[in-house]
Design a protein around this motif. Structure first.
Motif, mmCIF file in Angstrom:
data_model
loop_
_atom_site.group_PDB
_atom_site.id
_atom_site.type_symbol
_atom_site.label_atom_id
_atom_site.label_comp_id
_atom_site.label_asym_id
_atom_site.label_seq_id
_atom_site.Cartn_x
_atom_site.Cartn_y
_atom_site.Cartn_z
ATOM 1 N N ARG A 73 25.859 49.718 38.786
ATOM 2 C CA ARG A 73 25.739 51.171 38.869
ATOM 3 C C ARG A 73 24.608 51.656 37.973
ATOM 4 O O ARG A 73 23.821 52.526 38.366
ATOM 5 C CB ARG A 73 27.055 51.828 38.462
ATOM 6 C CG ARG A 73 27.241 53.212 39.067
ATOM 7 C CD ARG A 73 28.593 53.783 38.726
ATOM 8 N NE ARG A 73 29.678 52.908 39.170
ATOM 9 C CZ ARG A 73 30.741 52.617 38.434
ATOM 10 N NH1 ARG A 73 30.867 53.111 37.224
ATOM 11 N NH2 ARG A 73 31.686 51.825 38.903
ATOM 12 N N ARG A 74 24.534 51.052 36.754
ATOM 13 C CA ARG A 74 23.474 51.489 35.843
ATOM 14 C C ARG A 74 22.106 51.170 36.401
ATOM 15 O O ARG A 74 21.165 51.959 36.294
ATOM 16 C CB ARG A 74 23.646 50.803 34.487
ATOM 17 C CG ARG A 74 24.697 51.457 33.652
ATOM 18 C CD ARG A 74 24.439 51.252 32.182
ATOM 19 N NE ARG A 74 25.695 51.466 31.457
ATOM 20 C CZ ARG A 74 26.226 50.614 30.608
ATOM 21 N NH1 ARG A 74 25.603 49.480 30.338
ATOM 22 N NH2 ARG A 74 27.360 50.866 30.021
ATOM 23 N N ARG A 75 22.004 49.986 37.025
ATOM 24 C CA ARG A 75 20.711 49.607 37.574
ATOM 25 C C ARG A 75 20.320 50.547 38.695
ATOM 26 O O ARG A 75 19.175 50.964 38.820
ATOM 27 C CB ARG A 75 20.758 48.165 38.081
ATOM 28 C CG ARG A 75 19.366 47.604 38.304
ATOM 29 C CD ARG A 75 19.412 46.173 38.752
ATOM 30 N NE ARG A 75 20.060 45.330 37.763
ATOM 31 C CZ ARG A 75 20.450 44.075 37.998
ATOM 32 N NH1 ARG A 75 20.269 43.546 39.188
ATOM 33 N NH2 ARG A 75 21.036 43.356 37.075
ATOM 34 N N ARG A 76 21.336 50.926 39.514
ATOM 35 C CA ARG A 76 21.028 51.825 40.625
ATOM 36 C C ARG A 76 20.609 53.194 40.110
ATOM 37 O O ARG A 76 19.716 53.839 40.640
ATOM 38 C CB ARG A 76 22.248 51.969 41.535
ATOM 39 C CG ARG A 76 21.859 52.081 42.993
ATOM 40 C CD ARG A 76 23.059 52.071 43.891
ATOM 41 N NE ARG A 76 23.683 50.758 43.956
ATOM 42 C CZ ARG A 76 24.912 50.550 44.404
ATOM 43 N NH1 ARG A 76 25.665 51.559 44.765
ATOM 44 N NH2 ARG A 76 25.424 49.342 44.460
ATOM 45 N N GLN A 77 21.282 53.636 39.017
ATOM 46 C CA GLN A 77 20.906 54.924 38.431
ATOM 47 C C GLN A 77 19.490 54.874 37.899
ATOM 48 O O GLN A 77 18.704 55.797 38.064
ATOM 49 C CB GLN A 77 21.861 55.286 37.291
ATOM 50 C CG GLN A 77 23.144 55.901 37.779
ATOM 51 C CD GLN A 77 24.115 56.122 36.637
ATOM 52 O OE1 GLN A 77 23.886 55.665 35.527
ATOM 53 N NE2 GLN A 77 25.184 56.825 36.912
ATOM 54 N N ALA A 78 19.161 53.762 37.236
ATOM 55 C CA ALA A 78 17.811 53.617 36.692
ATOM 56 C C ALA A 78 16.784 53.613 37.812
ATOM 57 O O ALA A 78 15.734 54.242 37.718
ATOM 58 C CB ALA A 78 17.719 52.323 35.883
ATOM 59 N N GLY A 103 17.183 54.961 40.721
ATOM 60 C CA GLY A 103 17.123 56.315 41.286
ATOM 61 C C GLY A 103 16.230 57.212 40.464
ATOM 62 O O GLY A 103 15.499 58.045 40.994
ATOM 63 N N LYS A 104 16.245 57.021 39.155
ATOM 64 C CA LYS A 104 15.434 57.888 38.293
ATOM 65 C C LYS A 104 13.949 57.607 38.465
ATOM 66 O O LYS A 104 13.127 58.506 38.388
ATOM 67 C CB LYS A 104 15.815 57.659 36.831
ATOM 68 C CG LYS A 104 17.113 58.346 36.453
ATOM 69 C CD LYS A 104 17.271 58.446 34.938
ATOM 70 C CE LYS A 104 18.650 59.012 34.624
ATOM 71 N NZ LYS A 104 19.400 58.162 33.715
ATOM 72 N N THR A 159 29.727 48.029 36.617
ATOM 73 C CA THR A 159 29.058 48.973 35.723
ATOM 74 C C THR A 159 27.576 48.657 35.628
ATOM 75 O O THR A 159 26.734 49.552 35.651
ATOM 76 C CB THR A 159 29.674 48.928 34.315
ATOM 77 O OG1 THR A 159 31.073 48.787 34.433
ATOM 78 C CG2 THR A 159 29.322 50.161 33.535
#
Lengths: 335, 301, 244
Positions: A325-330, A332-333, A322
């Protein structure tokens, strides 16, 4: 070895498979089994033996996980059921003259039957009394085996015929790897059946499940008997693999090993018991110096991990996934 | 006739110590609603602490006191009391975390603890049996022509005294009232302003302390050995199932009752079956009357 | 109503049990000193949850609870008890195997070291509630529903709280007994206790209240004086039934 993130990607990719009787979790399981099948090329005889003992512990842990993790029934008799499977098989082979493989089947059936009876007698009790009752059962089994030494050779151990004519550990390696795959597959498939959903509903809230029409008592007994059968068959195979049965296999320390393996790995997950068992065996091999020292380390390890991550290693991995995934989402943003 | 008297006296003395252990288990069970599977190991640790104090530390400090054994046993109790509180605060308290199954968590944790303590003891002290000097010389009651083992008498009387003190605590102090309240209704206790975390910690400490002092007092009789805990756990569970988990009075009654049956059975029937009675009762009660003699079907709050 | 008169000031409170799902979203609520404030609303609206959170039995996800001028720290009921808050839960708030006197003494836990004071308060309670005085040595399990509720309130009053939170004090009682309970609660402000209660019995509760909040669907739908609610009771009920 696959990198962590790719493993996670693979696991999530398999979730997109169409719904069918083939559970998503089984694909990585088969893949892992196939990969493991190449291990004998790299390991020596001694290491192979260590591995198949780990597989055996994993099967026991999986069977316990079925009743305790997914079924909510905290049984302390799993090790005894495995031992009973072993001795039943010995009885079938030595007394009735059956071939060894039939003995193994008998062992599984005997354990399943006893498991069903034990379940019938105890599953209506509250978890506290149920735990004590199963603990007593295991103790009674151990005592009975020890006391009736005319039949069982008691504490000296009973010699039983081997499964294979060869003593090469590679045969047992593949045997127990296969058994582990079957156990893993069986529990994965079982959890997707109506019985599987029912027993988890019972675990989460028994009264609510009953109110919704689930025959909780029957579901519990069935799962308990199945798990007993799995343990019994595994125990019989182990007995004929080692060539010796002993009542010490029904010592409480053996039960604690199963609990430690299952909980360390993550006892409400499919992979948890396997990971835990392999971890335990790995640690055991690093600490060959003393029996007690090993147990101390196992117990300490469990206490620390369980205190921090009650979901075990699998739980810790999920938290890690998790976070990643959050780091990758951040990331990506921000791009 | 002497045989009967001797047997009865012994049984009563034994019963007192059994009662200590059973009270320890049941106290924790009624306050925290969990079973401590490492109960026997705390008994064992208590006996080792007592051994260390009495045979090593006291002589090293040059202390020769009358009734040194009593002081040592009480100190051992105090030490395990502290140990129990530390264990509860660090390892067991998280069972109340939301989303955690309290009973399962506590069972797994205390099972692991029992493995840790038992094997840790073997590693530290070796699988040896240690003995402790007798507490008292044998007592000879000339008129009745009975000889009683001095240690058993001394430890039995000490146990009775501790039980009495415990009852005074429970029924004559506000702390005891608090414990009784928590056992019946945790929410009511919380609204009264009690800090449940602290009370749980104290309860666990007291419960394990009682088991420890039982171990200490029985040291000259059963010797001090790392695997003693297993038998103690078995005995303790037998008694609380017979008496009813959660009932302190039941624990005391069952303890004396079992001791009587064991003692009389061993003297007048067959000595080798002595440990079997408790076992048979345990199974019988589990099958026919799991709530024991005095347990109630409890309501969750 | 100025904030200075508010003994309890709840602002922007958000509470939930399951991660991701809020039962209460954005609650603003004030309990004025010396007044009776009532919370009404449909079943499952979270009224009990609100009380539990105010008393510290449940952590708040957002917002603050301010009591007597200080912000309350997360989840510390014993702390709030010390500061003068009391909470009477809906069910099971007495110890069944303890006598009335023991239940009261347990309620007086904070006074356990001040024996003369404890005795004085006990005598006060017995004077105010002769029902309890007559039965002081009887175990709580032998009391009727109304007597149990009286005991539950009395054991909180023994430490003279400033604010008393009550969750459905009249539930499960016959109308006559419920009236007695309401009369007892209505008399509390004159004895220095501010009352915040949650109730299903809209008409009776609203009649004795100074201030009423209607909570539904996780938020405060309406707020007004007791008189306004009494006059517009049928509209309010219709709104509640439609919304639920």
């Amino acid at each position: 070895m696959m990198p962590q993130s790719s493993m996670i990607d693979l696991l999530s990719a398999t979730r997109k498979l169409p719904a069918s009787w083939w559970p998503n979790e089984l694909t990585p399981g088969v893949a892992a089994a196939l990969a493991t099948a190449f291990l004998p090329l790299m390991l020596n005889d001694y290491q192979l033996q260590v591995m198949w003992v780990a597989f055996y512990l994993a099967v026991l842990a999986i069977s316990w996980n079925l009743v305790a993790g997914y079924g909510g029934m905290f049984s302390l008799a799993q090790h005894a059921l495995a031992t009973i499977g072993g001795y039943s098989s010995a009885a079938a082979v030595l007394a009735l003259g059956l071939p060894v493989w039939w003995g193994v089947v008998c062992g599984g059936l005997a354990a399943a039957l006893l498991g069903y009876l034990l379940g019938h007698a105890t599953l209506h009790l509250r978890s506290l009394y149920f735990a004590i009752a199963t603990w007593v059962f295991a103790e009674v089994a151990r005592q009975l085996i020890t006391i009736n030494y005319e039949i069982t050779r008691g504490a000296m151990g009973l010699q039983v015929p081997y499964l294979f004519s060869t003593l090469d550990p590679i045969a047992y390696f593949y045997l127990f790897l296969g058994l582990l795959l079957v156990a893993f597959g069986a529990s994965a498939i079982l959890l997707r059946t109506k019985l599987g959903y029912r027993i988890q509903a019972v675990r989460d809230d028994e009264e609510l499940a009953i109110a919704n029409g689930v025959n909780a008592a029957r579901a519990k007994r069935t799962i308990f008997a199945m798990s007993a059968g799995m343990a019994g068959m595994a125990g019989a195979m182990y007995g004929h693999a080692v060539g010796l049965l002993a009542p010490s296999q029904a010592d409480f320390s053996q039960m604690s090993l199963i609990i430690i393996a299952a909980v360390l790995g993550g006892y409400r997950t499919l992979w948890g018991p396997i990971i835990g068992a392999i971890l335990i065996q790995a640690v055991a091999e690093m600490l060959r110096f003393s029996q007690e020292g090993r147990l101390v380390i196992f117990a300490a390890l469990l206490i620390v991990v369980f205190r921090l991550y009650p979901q075990g290693v699998m739980g810790a991995l999920k938290i890690l996934a998790t976070l990643l995934r959050r780091r990758r989402q951040a990331e990506g943003k921000t791009q | 006739m002497q045989l009967l008297l001797q047997s009865l006296t012994l049984a009563l003395l034994n019963g007192a110590i059994y009662a200590l252990m059973a009270m320890g288990i049941t106290f924790i069970a009624s306050i925290m609603r969990i079973i401590n599977w490492s109960t026997g190991e705390f008994y064992m640790v208590g006996s080792f602490a007592h051994l260390a104090l009495l045979t090593v530390i006291f002589p090293a400090l040059g202390l020769t006191l009358p009734m040194a054994w009593l002081l040592s046993a009480l100190l051992a109790m105090g030490l395990v009391f502290v140990l129990g509180m530390v264990v509860q605060r660090t390892l067991i308290a998280p069972m109340h975390r939301p989303g955690t199954q309290a009973f399962e968590y506590a069972t797994i944790m205390t099972v692991a603890l029992s493995v840790l303590l038992q094997n840790g003891a073997i590693m530290i002290a070796g699988p040896n049996q240690y003995s402790v000097p007798d507490y008292m010389r044998p007592i000879l009651l000339e008129d009745l022509e009975i000889v009683l083992n001095g240690s058993r008498v001394a430890s039995g009387l000490a146990a009775l005294a501790i039980i009495l003190l415990f009852y005074v605590l429970l029924y004559r102090t506000s702390l005891g009232l608090a414990f009784r309240g928590i056992a019946q209704n945790r929410l009511a206790a919380e609204t009264a302003g009690l800090n449940l975390k602290t009370m749980d910690m104290l309860a666990f400490g007291i419960g394990t302390g009682l088991c420890a002092v039982a171990g200490a007092l029985l040291a000259p009789v059963f010797l001090v050995h790392p695997l003693n805990g297993a038998a103690a756990t078995m005995k303790g569970f037998e008694i609380i199932v017979i008496g009813g988990i959660g009932s302190l009075g039941g624990a005391v009654v069952a303890a004396f009752g079992l001791a009587l049956v064991e003692g009389l059975g061993a003297t007048f029937y067959r000595a080798e079956l002595q440990q079997l009675y408790g076992f048979v009762f345990l199974i019988g009660f589990l099958v026919f009357r799991p709530q024991g003699l005095f347990g109630h079907r409890e309501r969750r709050v | 109503m100025s904030t200075a008169d508010a003994l309890l000031n709840v602002a922007g409170l958000g509470v939930g049990y399951v991660p991701g799902i809020d039962i209460l979203r954005n609650i603003d609520l004030r309990a004025e000193r010396g007044k009776v404030t009532t919370i009404i609303g449909p079943n499952g609206a979270g009224k009990s949850t609100l009380l539990r959170c105010i008393f510290g039995l449940l952590p708040a996800r957002r917002g603050t609870v301010e009591f007597a001028g200080s912000i309350m720290e997360a989840t510390a009921p014993d702390r709030r008890k010390l500061d003068g808050m009391a909470y009477v839960p809906q069910h099971h708030s007495t110890c069944p195997q303890l006598t009335i006197e023991e239940n009261l003494r347990l309620g007086g836990w904070l006074l356990r070291r001040r024996k003369p004071e404890m005795q004085a308060r006990l005598d006060e309670i017995y004077e105010r509630f002769p029902v309890l005085a007559e039965r002081r040595r009887i175990k709580a399990t032998q009391l009727s529903g109304g007597q149990l509720r009286t005991l539950a309130v009395a054991k909180e009053l023994i430490v003279q709280p400033r604010l008393m939170l009550l969750d459905e004090p009249s539930v499960g009682m016959s109308p006559k007994v419920a009236q007695e309970v309401y009369a007892m609660l209505a008399a509390l402000p004159s004895q220095g206790v501010t009352v915040l209660l949650v109730d299903q019995n809209i008409t009776d509760a609203v009649a004795m209240s100074d201030s009423v909040y209607l909570i539904a669907e996780g938020g405060v739908q309406r707020h007004g004086t007791g008189r306004w609610f009494t006059e517009n009771i049928s509209d309010v009920i219709r709104e509640m039934l439609q919304g639920a």
